[in-house]
Design a protein around this motif. Structure first.
Motif, PDB file in Angstrom:
ATOM      1  N   PRO A  48       1.001  -1.072   0.020  1.00 44.78           N
ATOM      2  CA  PRO A  48       0.017  -0.026   0.050  1.00 44.78           C
ATOM      3  C   PRO A  48       0.759   1.443   0.156  1.00 44.78           C
ATOM      4  N   PHE A  70       1.284   1.322   6.695  1.00 44.49           N
ATOM      5  CA  PHE A  70       0.117   1.457   7.454  1.00 44.49           C
ATOM      6  C   PHE A  70      -0.284   0.334   8.138  1.00 44.49           C
ATOM      7  N   LEU A  73      -3.649  -2.213   8.460  1.00 44.58           N
ATOM      8  CA  LEU A  73      -4.209  -1.961   7.362  1.00 44.58           C
ATOM      9  C   LEU A  73      -5.453  -3.046   6.934  1.00 44.58           C
ATOM     10  N   ILE A 102     -11.717   0.911   3.849  1.00 43.08           N
ATOM     11  CA  ILE A 102     -10.160   0.813   3.962  1.00 43.08           C
ATOM     12  C   ILE A 102     -10.025   1.330   5.339  1.00 43.08           C
ATOM     13  N   TRP A 104      -6.801   1.982   8.694  1.00 42.32           N
ATOM     14  CA  TRP A 104      -5.699   2.025   9.276  1.00 42.32           C
ATOM     15  C   TRP A 104      -5.424   2.368  10.551  1.00 42.32           C
TER      16      TRP A 104
END
Length: 247
Positions: A48, A70, A73, A102, A104
């Motif tokens: 990522p 991240f 994640l 998404i 994190w």
């Protein structure tokens, strides 16, 4: 992806065409769920660091996110959210299913992505046709749900927790949806949400954005040199698929 690219998606049998049978094996060429699965099935595998900040910053038109590791994640598809409190709405509303979520934790951040392919952004949602005096489109519903889920509304809670950063992105074949620009205006956003005065503040003046499929393809190709050989094969395959779906 390979099924579609090689013309093996099949066709509906006669009972399915008549509506007498549902065929789970048929790949519908207009299905946004299929496109969602293919794009984010690849992105889940890629590092990522080399695509996530680019995707978010391009969507928002600002350098808000930096390259980093991240922590924790997660990329999840078709996630149902908590039902919005009935006392804050003039209509009965079911659960919202977000196409892509998404998250994190450094810092705590949540991204909602609304996917579209063969159909436009809906101007109406279940049980809300706009007669309640507030917009009923999918984008404002996702914004309202996301802001609540991530702690941006004032609520009577026993313990107060800091809000999570929140981003909402519309991902479609082409950009230019007028609702994105409208809801980027904080005053218009609050006016479009029942009891919008309960919004303590907003995550950032720029937390709603949009992307096209070409943006995804281009940013992956721009960062291609940083990926491993297996990742490059995935990137090239996805780029070919996106071109196929846009032509």
């Amino acid at each position: 992806m390979l099924t579609e690219l090689n013309g093996k998606s099949g066709c509906l049998c006669e009972p399915a065409r008549k509506g007498e049978l549902r065929c789970p094996l048929n790949v519908r060429p207009t299905s946004e769920d299929v496109v969602t699965g293919e794009i984010f099935g690849v992105l889940k595998v890629l590092n990522p660091r080399w695509w996530l900040p680019d995707l978010l910053n391009t969507a928002l038109g600002a350098e808000r996110f930096r390259r980093q590791i991240f922590r924790d994640l997660r990329i999840e598809l078709w996630q149902k959210q908590r039902t919005y409190p009935r006392q804050h709405l003039k209509w009965d509303e079911g659960q919202t299913e977000v196409d892509v979520v998404i998250t994190w934790e450094n810092p705590a951040t949540t991204v909602f992505i609304e996917m579209k392919y063969g159909s436009p952004l809906s101007s109406k949602t279940a049980n809300n046709n706009g007669s309640g005096g507030f917009p009923s489109d999918q984008l404002i519903r996702n914004a309202r749900i996301g802001l609540r889920e991530n702690g941006w509304f004032e609520e009577d809670l026993l313990f107060e927790t800091p809000p999570r950063d929140f981003v909402l992105i519309l991902l479609t074949p082409s950009t230019g949806n007028p609702l994105v620009q409208e809801y980027r205006d904080p005053d218009r956003l609050r006016a479009a949400i029942p009891h919008g005065e309960r919004l303590k503040r907003l995550p950032c003046p720029l937390f709603i954005g949009e992307l096209s499929y070409r943006h995804v393809r281009d940013l992956l190709q721009q960062q291609r040199r940083w990926f491993t050989l297996p990742e490059r094969k995935l990137v090239d395959g996805l780029s070919e698929y996106i071109d196929f779906k846009l032509n």
